[in-house]
Scaffold this active site. Structure first.
Site, PDB file in Angstrom:
ATOM      1  N   MET A  87      -6.395   0.237  -3.687  1.00  0.00           N
ATOM      2  CA  MET A  87      -5.807   0.015  -5.116  1.00  0.00           C
ATOM      3  C   MET A  87      -5.717  -1.408  -5.197  1.00  0.00           C
ATOM      4  SD  MET A  87      -2.837   1.614  -7.035  1.00  0.00           S
ATOM      5  CE  MET A  87      -2.119   1.290  -8.580  1.00  0.00           C
ATOM      6  N   VAL A  90      -2.578  -7.370  -0.924  1.00  0.00           N
ATOM      7  CA  VAL A  90      -1.450  -8.075  -0.842  1.00  0.00           C
ATOM      8  C   VAL A  90      -1.563  -9.626  -0.317  1.00  0.00           C
ATOM      9  CG1 VAL A  90       0.994  -8.150  -0.094  1.00  0.00           C
ATOM     10  CG2 VAL A  90      -0.251  -5.957  -0.892  1.00  0.00           C
ATOM     11  N   LYS A 105       1.167  -8.793  -4.924  1.00  0.00           N
ATOM     12  CA  LYS A 105       0.241  -7.784  -4.766  1.00  0.00           C
ATOM     13  C   LYS A 105      -0.868  -7.800  -6.148  1.00  0.00           C
ATOM     14  CE  LYS A 105       0.742  -2.759  -4.383  1.00  0.00           C
ATOM     15  NZ  LYS A 105       1.693  -1.441  -4.124  1.00  0.00           N
ATOM     16  N   ASP A 153       6.431   9.513  -1.114  1.00  0.00           N
ATOM     17  CA  ASP A 153       5.489   8.936  -0.247  1.00  0.00           C
ATOM     18  C   ASP A 153       6.328   8.384   0.972  1.00  0.00           C
ATOM     19  OD1 ASP A 153       3.022   8.648   1.016  1.00  0.00           O
ATOM     20  OD2 ASP A 153       2.193   6.863  -0.062  1.00  0.00           O
TER      21      ASP A 153
END
Length: 767
Positions: free
Chosen positions: A1, A4, A19, A111
């Site tokens: 996704m 960094v 990020k 998560d």
């Protein structure tokens, strides 16, 4: 996704983690919303154990978030190096506090896993990655009823069902992480996500190893299937850990009065404590069992190698996003420092007591003890009592007067008087007495004698196996027995005990050449020279067919026929000497040796990636094609034409002298409290002339791990996958029991993992 980057916020000169969202996802509203949502959620949270956000924006169609730079890695990294129970408790408490803050603000993380917990420079734990977090109240377009979001190994039962979750789901995930930090492996494992999910829903809560039993009740509250039976908030978790910590720090107040603390009472207490410690250790040892129905009992719950076990689950299970790395040493090094210190103090006290008793009660007999025992006894006793003036035993020459000899053995004072009388009456005795006195005065220095070994061929290697000193021509050694090994590539290694008896010793060894290259099964390939060093000695293995696998083990079945071309494989496991030369040549760090020694010991603490790099470098520097063996090549070479459980036969009791393992091999390198690797070539080779194909170190092979051989190649080609999370290791190690050294035993280890049990040998392709 996203990716960094380490960056500098120029306006304030601050180092940040930047990020940046993947540009290809910018057009997807769901991903853009998730990216924005993470920044929005974290922006509303202000807690020392939650990552902080400094800025969010968009530049040149790139979405970015600037957040805390956390330089000390993740829990995942810490577990690879090894975490203590105290560290695990601290991290759990800090993350529980972070979750408590997030839950109070109305957000669930969903998560919790090792990669999402990072560390600041001061080593405090920080919760990060709120990309899949959701609000406790309200509806988001990101998540719908029945959608499962998270990482399977860490999801709560209700989360795996796709049901509505609350704060207690995060605490369940934290409990899974707590278990993993303590033990080094996950509580529930399986071949696929469905199996793992079912175990979270219905499997019993696992038991912690004995040294962590104090945390079992807390773990059961973490992992309760029903959310109402779990911790209800992060604050509850924090308070439970504080209570455990307080209980551990409660001082022991003895009931005895000072008058009771006599010397004998202290000795009795000391002996009782020692007996208790020995009994505890003994109970641990005698409870080690193995049978066909239950397997090796104590290893079913611990993260030791599971070679040959059908009952123990696959420890290195694949999970979504990243493979789990573990550290098997956690079980051996996880004891409290206070317990270790107590045992050490008890041992020292007992030694002091024993030394004083022996030296004070048996003054003359102590002098007859071996030097390795006599010197420490007298040194220790001299701290508490004056050293006894006992003359060391001397071998008097025939000219010595018998009356003088008996006087010397009775007391020094009487000896002097009798000696004087003897000197005045017999001039011939004077010489003998002077020599005896000189011998006594020099008894404190140990006499040494030269050892010279002549070998044929002259460039053969000479080693002293039972002492740390390296052999050199004319080495001086005290009287005693020495185990000499003479070896050279292309010749049979010769080992023999020599004894030095108060005189210089010369010995000659003639090595027998290995069979002619006309016998391909035992033909040693000439060494390949590069940069003044030799490549590993290789054995040519003939082409042939064999039955690979074992139908009695799920992970080694089905047994199937494999046909292989001729190839050459390392006669020994790659040694530290060979690997260190490669590491220094390529500016790689030298792997640790655990204090066991380097040079001709097999290299350890090397990952599959390290082993692969070595073969590539070896190919480049020699012009030959080196690589890791395929799993089929390794088993074919290990069997050496046999079809039995072990290369030496079916009886595990015959392992003595053939393998180095923890128990069952009667190895000289394995003791009551531990084991270590042996120098390569120390044990009997198999019928192909290959050494250490069972035990010593587990060996990396080329194949990507498959749970069985259903799709195995009949030509022995390596199994490969694009995203290979685990590689096969074969052969068992010095830390395994003999039952786990069968030629068909195999295990699954992440390719980046390294520890004291892992090494490798190489294959050279033949034209």
């Amino acid at each position: 996704m996203s990716t960094v980057y380490l960056a500098i916020q120029i306006s304030v000169g601050r180092i940040v983690a930047l990020k940046v969202m993947n540009p290809s996802l910018t057009s997807d509203p769901a991903f853009s919303e998730r990216f924005q949502r993470e920044a929005t959620i974290v922006g509303q949270l202000s807690h020392p154990n939650i990552v902080a956000i400094y800025d969010i924006g968009r530049a040149d169609d790139l979405n970015y978030i600037a957040m805390d730079y956390l330089p000390n890695g993740s829990v995942h990294d810490k577990m690879i190096k090894g975490m203590t129970a105290e560290e695990a408790l601290r991290v759990t408490k800090e993350i529980a506090n972070a979750l408590d803050h997030a839950h109070e603000k109305g957000y669930i993380h969903r998560d919790i896993k090792p990669e999402n917990i990072l560390f600041r420079a001061d080593n405090s734990a920080v919760l990060s990655d709120f990309g899949v977090a959701k609000g406790i109240v309200g509806v988001s377009r990101m998540t719908h009823v029945g959608t499962v979001v998270g990482t399977p190994h860490y999801m709560s039962p209700e989360q795996t069902r796709g049901q509505t979750v609350d704060a207690r789901s995060d605490l369940y995930s934290l409990g899974v992480l707590f278990f993993e930090m303590l033990t080094g492996f996950l509580p529930y494992q399986g071949e696929d996500t469905v199996t793992i999910a079912l175990k979270h829903i219905s499997a019993p809560i696992p038991k912690l190893p004995p040294q962590y039993q104090a945390y079992q009740k807390m773990l059961e509250k973490f992992l309760a299937k029903d959310p109402t039976d779990r911790f209800q908030s992060g604050q509850e978790v924090s308070e439970a850990i504080d209570q455990l910590d307080a209980a551990a720090r409660t001082p022991y107040v003895p009931s005895a009065t000072p008058e009771d603390l006599s010397v004998m009472a202290l000795i009795r207490a000391l002996l009782a404590a020692t007996a208790h410690a020995i009994r505890w250790r003994w109970n641990r040892l005698i409870n080690l069992r193995w049978n066909k129905e239950e397997g090796f009992h104590t290893r079913k719950s611990f993260n030791d190698s599971v070679f040959g076990s059908e009952i123990a689950p696959t420890i290195f299970a694949t999970r979504i996003q990243q493979a789990t790395h573990i550290n098997p040493l956690l079980f051996k090094t996880g004891k409290r420092a206070s317990r270790i210190l107590l045992i050490a103090l008890i041992t020292i006290a007992l030694w002091c007591l024993l030394s004083v008793l022996l030296v004070s009660s048996f003054k003359r007999q102590v002098n007859q003890f071996p030097a390795f025992l006599k010197t420490p006894l007298q040194t220790t006793a001299s701290i508490f009592i004056s050293s006894p003036k006992v003359a060391p035993p001397q071998t008097l020459k025939k000219m010595a007067v018998s009356s003088v000899s008996s006087s010397v053995s009775s007391s020094l004072a009487m000896s002097a008087a009798v000696s004087s009388e003897a000197i005045s009456s017999d001039a011939s005795s004077q010489s003998s007495l002077v020599q005896s006195s000189s011998s006594q005065s020099s008894s404190s220095s140990v006499a040494t004698y030269t050892l010279s070994v002549k070998v044929i061929p002259e460039d053969a290697r000479i080693r002293l196996l039972n002492i740390p000193a390296k052999y050199k021509e004319g080495i001086t050694l005290p009287s005693g027995r020495y185990n000499i090994e003479v070896s050279k590539s292309g010749y049979k290694t010769k080992t023999e005990w020599l004894e030095i008896k108060n005189d210089a010793l010369k010995a000659t060894f003639t090595l027998e050449a290995e069979p002619d290259v006309s016998n391909p099964a035992k033909a040693t390939i000439p060494n390949i020279v590069y940069g003044g060093k030799n490549a590993p000695a290789m054995i040519r293995i003939p082409a042939g067919s064999f039955t690979m696998g074992n139908d009695r083990n799920l992970h080694s079945s089905p047994a199937h026929k494999v046909t292989l071309k001729a190839f050459a494989i390392g006669k020994y496991e790659v040694t530290f000497e060979e690997y260190d030369f490669f590491a220094k040549s390529t500016n790689k760090p030298l792997p640790g040796d655990n204090g066991w020694g380097r040079e001709d010991r097999p290299v350890i603490h090397v990952s599959w990636n390290d082993a692969l790099a070595y073969t590539q470098w070896l190919s480049k520097t020699t012009g030959k094609k080196f690589r890791l063996p395929t799993e089929a090549e390794w088993e074919y070479a290990a069997r050496a034409g046999t079809s039995t459980t072990y290369w030496w036969g079916e009886d595990e009791a015959e392992a003595k002298g053939k393998a180095n393992c923890r128990r069952g091999c009667l190895s000289n390198f394995s003791g009551l409290f531990g084991s270590k690797t042996a120098p390569v070539g120390n044990y009997t080779p198999n019928l192909f002339g290959l050494y250490d194909m069972a035990g010593n170190v587990s060996e990396w092979v080329q194949d990507c791990y498959q749970d069985n051989y259903n799709n195995a190649s009949s030509t022995g080609a390596a199994a490969e996958e694009k995203q290979c999370t685990g590689r096969v290791v074969r052969g068992g190690s010095t830390k395994d029991n003999v039952q786990h050294l069968s030629t068909s035993a195999r295990d699954n280890i992440p390719s980046g993992y390294l520890n004291e049990t892992l090494g490798f040998r190489v294959v050279m392709e033949l034209n």
